[in-house]
Design a protein around this motif. Structure first.
Motif, short mmCIF file in Angstrom:
data_model
loop_
_atom_site.label_atom_id
_atom_site.label_comp_id
_atom_site.label_asym_id
_atom_site.label_seq_id
_atom_site.Cartn_x
_atom_site.Cartn_y
_atom_site.Cartn_z
N TYR A 86 0.77 -1.24 0.00
CA TYR A 86 0.00 0.00 0.00
C TYR A 86 0.81 1.30 0.00
N PRO A 87 1.82 1.46 0.89
CA PRO A 87 2.37 2.79 1.14
C PRO A 87 2.89 3.53 -0.10
N ALA A 88 3.52 2.82 -1.02
CA ALA A 88 4.11 3.49 -2.19
C ALA A 88 3.07 4.16 -3.07
N PHE A 89 1.81 3.76 -2.96
CA PHE A 89 0.76 4.28 -3.82
C PHE A 89 -0.14 5.30 -3.13
N GLU A 90 0.18 5.65 -1.89
CA GLU A 90 -0.71 6.50 -1.11
C GLU A 90 -0.13 7.86 -0.79
N TYR A 91 1.01 8.18 -1.38
CA TYR A 91 1.66 9.45 -1.07
C TYR A 91 0.73 10.63 -1.39
N GLY A 92 0.63 11.54 -0.46
CA GLY A 92 -0.13 12.77 -0.66
C GLY A 92 -1.62 12.66 -0.47
N ALA A 93 -2.12 11.49 -0.10
CA ALA A 93 -3.57 11.31 0.08
C ALA A 93 -3.91 11.25 1.56
N GLN A 94 -4.88 12.03 1.98
CA GLN A 94 -5.36 11.96 3.35
C GLN A 94 -6.37 10.84 3.53
N ASP A 95 -7.05 10.49 2.47
CA ASP A 95 -7.98 9.36 2.47
C ASP A 95 -7.41 8.32 1.50
N VAL A 96 -7.42 7.06 1.92
CA VAL A 96 -6.84 6.02 1.07
C VAL A 96 -7.87 4.92 0.82
N ILE A 97 -7.58 4.10 -0.17
CA ILE A 97 -8.47 3.00 -0.56
C ILE A 97 -7.76 1.70 -0.25
N ARG A 98 -8.32 0.93 0.67
CA ARG A 98 -7.72 -0.34 1.05
C ARG A 98 -8.79 -1.43 1.14
N THR A 99 -8.37 -2.64 0.89
CA THR A 99 -9.27 -3.79 0.90
C THR A 99 -9.58 -4.20 2.34
N ASP A 100 -10.86 -4.50 2.61
CA ASP A 100 -11.25 -4.86 3.98
C ASP A 100 -11.04 -6.36 4.23
#
Length: 375
Positions: free
Chosen positions: A326-340
């Protein structure tokens, strides 16, 4: 909507210091620039969009520089003119970097949904509010590394995994066999993506074995332009086959290839095919042909969000592509999309794309930044 006429456009080409991955044997670590566009209207209404440009050796500025020359035509227009602007931009005499066109269209849709005070997927149709996802892996070291990696994703809740691999049949197939054997009977969908790097002989050999292993699909075995090769591959195997999705961006060309029987499902990306406006047309085309559209989502959170909203707006898409780790694709986002824990991703809760942006982080990592204002 005169009060929502666009007065300012800001462009950030962001090159963050994050972990870099590869997807094929011999590929160097890839630099993924995040091109972020923010449109602001006279009323204060905003629209944002993000798209990735992936290159070796260094961050690419091409999309940002392309926007520099077309954004002046957006100033003074408003988000209710999306179709008109899309038609204007789709033919400027010579082809342009496709992400540039896409960013403008997605930002306009984000503005429209914010103005309506709705999440974008609801403005577009709202077929559902969650969808199954698959973990989309980087290239790993060996067969055991893939087995371990899939085990980790299973414990997180994933019910599907797609392999990026060496893209060499003699190495890829034993890995697929090892993973399939290890997780046999565990209700796990598996996919293989080989980045358009096989020849026809290798593609047929691997496709037939993937059919026996029960793979959910075989992605990009041949160059997307090899329609005859794809048709032959489908005649000679039963595993579902899809394209890479970065080449066929025109609705008429997609229709011709689909009617020829090249693919089991269509594959495009809102941030590459021209935005939400043309992707809606592709979704309708596929539905008319009785096909799904397995939309790409590889990129930073804003790229993922635009494509996720399309999946939630329509019913003919089966999986969200979840880039991992996940982390490499979430830079600069306050809200992220992750699988539950049940293997689903859910609609972002906010209006429009629903993604809050850490603008300080965006500015800190920007390698190119400019704005265009109304005179």
């Amino acid at each position: 909507m005169k009060e929502h006429a666009i007065e300012r456009a800001e462009v950030f080409v962001v090159g963050p210091d994050v972990e870099r991955y590869t997807w094929a044997d011999g590929m160097s670590g890839q630099y993924m620039a995040n091109i972020v566009l923010r449109l602001t209207a006279a009323s204060g209404l905003e629209g944002i969009a993000g798209a990735a440009m992936i290159t070796p050796h260094g961050f690419d500025r091409a999309t940002g520089e392309t926007l520099r020359h077309i954004l002046p035509d957006i100033i003074g227009r408003h988000p209710g003119e999306r179709e008109s602007l899309w038609l204007k931009l789709r033919n400027l005499g010579t082809p342009m970097v496709p992400q540039a066109h896409s960013l403008i269209d997605i930002a306009l849709w984000d503005m429209a949904a914010r103005h309506a005070r709705l999440p974008l997927y609801q403005l577009l149709g709202g077929a559902r509010d969650k969808v199954l996802s698959y973990a989309s892996t980087p290239l790993l070291a060996d067969n055991q590394a893939y087995i371990d990696y899939v085990g980790e994703r299973r414990r997180e809740g994933f019910k599907a995994v797609k392999f990026h691999c060496w893209c060499v049949p003699e190495r890829d197939l034993p890995m697929c066999e090892a993973v399939a054997k290890h997780f046999h009977g565990q209700d796990l969908a598996l996919m293989l993506d080989v980045e358009q790097r096989y020849d026809r002989i290798g593609a047929v050999k691997v496709a037939r074995r993937l059919s026996e292993l029960g793979f959910r699909w075989f992605e990009a075995p041949l160059l997307d332009t090899d329609i005859e090769g794809y048709c032959e591959l489908r005649r000679r195997s039963t595993v579902p086959v899809i394209a890479a999705g970065n080449t066929w961006l025109d609705l008429q060309a997609l229709a011709q290839a689909a009617k020829a029987g090249a693919w089991s499902a269509l594959r495009v990306d809102a941030t590459i095919c021209g935005g939400i406006t043309p992707l809606r047309k592709v979704m309708g085309l596929a539905e008319a042909l009785g096909m799904d559209v397995e939309i790409q989502c590889w990129g930073y959170t804003l790229t993922q969000a635009a494509n996720l909203h399309m999946m939630l707006a329509y019913a003919n898409c089966t999986y969200f592509e979840q880039p991992v780790p996940y982390p490499a694709f979430e830079y600069g986002a306050q809200d992220v999309i992750r699988t539950d824990a049940q293997g689903y991703v859910h609609a972002p809760p906010g209006q429009g794309l629903g993604i809050g942006i850490d603008w300080k982080a965006i500015e800190a990592a920007a390698i190119l930044r400019f704005e265009v204002r109304r005179p």
